[in-house]
Scaffold this active site. Structure first.
Site, PDB file in Angstrom:
ATOM      1  N   PHE A 178       0.723  -1.302   0.039  1.00 14.95           N
ATOM      2  CA  PHE A 178       0.112   0.199  -0.069  1.00 14.95           C
ATOM      3  C   PHE A 178       0.687   1.200   0.107  1.00 14.95           C
ATOM      4  O   PHE A 178       1.993   1.369   0.533  1.00 14.95           O
ATOM      5  CB  PHE A 178      -0.859  -0.138   1.181  1.00 14.95           C
ATOM      6  CG  PHE A 178      -0.056   0.063   2.695  1.00 14.95           C
ATOM      7  CD1 PHE A 178      -0.024   1.370   3.088  1.00 14.95           C
ATOM      8  CD2 PHE A 178       0.161  -1.004   3.010  1.00 14.95           C
ATOM      9  CE1 PHE A 178       0.674   1.387   4.465  1.00 14.95           C
ATOM     10  CE2 PHE A 178       0.907  -0.962   4.511  1.00 14.95           C
ATOM     11  CZ  PHE A 178       1.187   0.201   4.958  1.00 14.95           C
ATOM     12  N   CYS A 179       0.239   2.200  -0.437  1.00 18.35           N
ATOM     13  CA  CYS A 179       1.020   3.652  -0.631  1.00 18.35           C
ATOM     14  C   CYS A 179      -0.037   4.702  -0.229  1.00 18.35           C
ATOM     15  O   CYS A 179      -1.230   4.544  -0.008  1.00 18.35           O
ATOM     16  CB  CYS A 179       1.756   3.804  -1.677  1.00 18.35           C
ATOM     17  SG  CYS A 179       0.831   3.574  -3.262  1.00 18.35           S
ATOM     18  N   THR A 180       0.316   6.009  -0.410  1.00 20.58           N
ATOM     19  CA  THR A 180      -0.656   6.979  -0.143  1.00 20.58           C
ATOM     20  C   THR A 180      -1.885   7.125  -0.999  1.00 20.58           C
ATOM     21  O   THR A 180      -3.140   7.208  -0.648  1.00 20.58           O
ATOM     22  CB  THR A 180       0.083   8.431  -0.118  1.00 20.58           C
ATOM     23  OG1 THR A 180       1.193   8.587   0.633  1.00 20.58           O
ATOM     24  CG2 THR A 180      -0.977   9.794   0.132  1.00 20.58           C
TER      25      THR A 180
END
Length: 308
Positions: A178-180
């Site tokens: 996951f990331c922003t």
């Protein structure tokens, strides 16, 4: 008279731009005419950025982008702010819209399995799933998912080397990343697939979509999410978080950190005081002096926010 409400749109889209410079000019002109601020990056692989402006202005820019070749299905995420979250507008040409430094990585070819926010909790609590946060260390420091692995990378370019050194830890594991907003995972999942990892997943819409859609009572998110605008961080429901920005090192700090002895406005905080020389600090003090003079003249001055 109430302050205007600004619409903030975070977006990215991988497509083929044969001549990004030809896209840059008209896009810049439109953004300027609509009073848009923020940052848009253009490269041969697509577009990435976060912009702010009036509802009509944001709609005009999004319509323009979706009319570009291959961009009809461009998605974006929205939030609002009662103040202008960017000081200026940048529409820049780059080699990559998010820098990984891996020329063979191509998210247009294939990516991992998208996981909707409402299904994310179930996936990341499975015993055969390893959850990896692909963001930079200063972002992870203020919030991440429970049990997520922090690669402790200073930039996304370091991720491939981290994986090479740590891949033995994930034998017989499914990988969830996951990331922003999702863009880094487009590249990281393609990279892992290219490395022979078969079961790769990523959070669709990123942390921002999760915080928007998943009720706080059901959330497995702990802390705040760093964002690349003047709000600095957001929490559940995309409400503004408590963080400020150290304008010396561009890392997030809390209000109580301003009481620490290492803190000097625009010069240092407890995270960077030992990283800069006295010469650097002198330059930063001069910058702060010029900002104070601008403020005294009634001119607004906003520091740049680091890019994704």
């Amino acid at each position: 008279m109430t302050d205007p409400m600004y619409t903030i749109a975070a977006l990215y889209h991988f497509t083929r731009f044969d001549d990004p410079a030809a896209v840059q000019g008209p896009l810049l002109t439109l953004c300027q005419s609509q009073g848009i601020t923020g940052s848009l990056l253009l490269a041969g692989e697509g577009v990435n950025g976060t912009i702010a402006g009036s509802r009509a202005g944001i709609d005009a820019v999004l319509a323009h982008l979706r009319a570009l070749p291959g961009c009809a299905d461009l998605e974006h995420k929205e939030s609002t702010s009662s103040y202008q979250p960017f000081g200026r507008l940048k529409v820049r040409l780059k080699r990559e819209i998010v820098t990984m430094g891996q020329p063979d990585v191509d998210p247009r070819a294939r990516v991992g399995h998208y996981v909707a926010p409402e299904d994310w909790n179930d996936l990341i609590t499975q015993p055969d799933v390893a959850v990896i946060d692909t963001r930079n260390d200063y972002e992870v420091a203020i919030g991440t998912f429970e049990g997520a692995i922090d690669p402790e990378t200073a930039s996304f370019r370091e991720f491939p080397a981290w994986w090479e050194a740590n891949k033995h830890r994930f034998h017989n594991k499914r990988i969830a990343m996951f990331c922003t907003g999702g863009i880094r995972c487009e590249k990281s999942t393609n990279y892992l697939l290219g490395q022979g990892v078969e079961d790769v997943y990523h959070l669709k819409g990123g942390i921002l979509k999760y915080l928007e859609e998943v009720p706080e009572a059901e959330s497995r998110w702990d802390g705040a999410c760093f964002v690349f605008d003047g709000r600095v961080s957001v929490e559940h429901g995309l409400t503004e978080g408590p963080h400020l920005l150290c304008h010396a090192c561009r890392r997030p700090i809390l209000p109580e950190d301003m009481k620490r002895p290492e803190f000097e406005q625009g010069v240092s905080c407890h995270q960077c005081a030992s990283e800069t020389s006295e010469h650097d600090k002198g330059r930063f003090r001069e910058r702060q002096k010029q900002m104070a003079l601008s403020a005294a003249r009634g001119e607004r001055h906003m520091q740049n926010i680091p890019g994704d």
